[in-house]
Scaffold this active site. Sequence first.
Site, mmCIF file in Angstrom:
data_model
loop_
_atom_site.group_PDB
_atom_site.id
_atom_site.type_symbol
_atom_site.label_atom_id
_atom_site.label_comp_id
_atom_site.label_asym_id
_atom_site.label_seq_id
_atom_site.Cartn_x
_atom_site.Cartn_y
_atom_site.Cartn_z
ATOM 1 N N CYS A 99 1.969 8.252 1.010
ATOM 2 C CA CYS A 99 1.239 9.485 1.335
ATOM 3 C C CYS A 99 0.442 9.337 2.638
ATOM 4 O O CYS A 99 1.044 9.359 3.704
ATOM 5 C CB CYS A 99 0.390 9.900 0.140
ATOM 6 S SG CYS A 99 -0.052 11.644 0.192
ATOM 7 N N HIS A 102 3.164 9.032 -4.749
ATOM 8 C CA HIS A 102 2.314 7.890 -5.118
ATOM 9 C C HIS A 102 2.827 7.120 -6.337
ATOM 10 O O HIS A 102 2.293 7.312 -7.443
ATOM 11 C CB HIS A 102 0.915 8.398 -5.491
ATOM 12 C CG HIS A 102 0.133 9.005 -4.393
ATOM 13 N ND1 HIS A 102 -0.682 8.263 -3.579
ATOM 14 C CD2 HIS A 102 0.013 10.292 -3.989
ATOM 15 C CE1 HIS A 102 -1.285 9.075 -2.712
ATOM 16 N NE2 HIS A 102 -0.874 10.302 -2.940
ATOM 17 N N GLU A 127 2.126 4.283 -7.188
ATOM 18 C CA GLU A 127 1.032 3.436 -7.692
ATOM 19 C C GLU A 127 0.204 4.140 -8.766
ATOM 20 O O GLU A 127 -0.607 3.505 -9.430
ATOM 21 C CB GLU A 127 0.134 2.980 -6.526
ATOM 22 C CG GLU A 127 -0.771 4.044 -5.908
ATOM 23 C CD GLU A 127 -0.082 4.938 -4.871
ATOM 24 O OE1 GLU A 127 1.156 4.955 -4.815
ATOM 25 O OE2 GLU A 127 -0.811 5.627 -4.125
#
Length: 195
Positions: A81, A174, A176
């Site tokens: 991002c 994302h 993560e």
Amino acid sequence: MTAPLIGVLALQGDVREHLIALAAADATARPVRRPEELAGLDGLVIPGGESTTMSKLATLFGVMEPLRERVRAGLPVYGTCAGLIMLADKILDPRSGQETVGGIDMIVRRNAFGRQNESFEAAVDVAGIEGPVDGVFIRAPWVESVGADVEIVAEYGGHIVAVRQGNALATSFHPELTGDHRVHGLFVAMVRAAG
Ligand code: GLN
């Protein structure tokens, strides 16, 4: 190689989530703020957050130029991002004074998918990963165009949302934040292959 050492640029953004995802993908992960801390890294992650702030802090901490040098020299990097924006050679709509590390021959549009309250999740097919990935898009950029040496790794809604050029990987979304560590696994494999 034993577990590769992967830094997470820790000036701003979702650093902790990347440290956890990298550890789950069998890397040794540590936060990086100062230029000296780039030494000895096998790879680097640039997290999600706010690319304008990250850019300013990188310059302030004196880490922008050393980062550019390491990336130019082939250090494997992965940006999510805001991190994708940091890896773009060109931003379509930079805020004044906003600079990038560069490394991927692409033009990105910031906040392309809309505002914070237009954030969404969607299944995304990622080259090299079997089965869709849960893509979390938060004020996400997309990639407007890429140069000839850039591989398109994922598209969503007719827009490019993941790319790779050499040792550099970037996603608009994302991984993560999802608990699914396959994209980090892909990056760790890139780091191992480079090392
Ligand atoms: N829109 C943000 C930027 O321009 C990126 C958002 C994110 O990283 N989730 O940096």
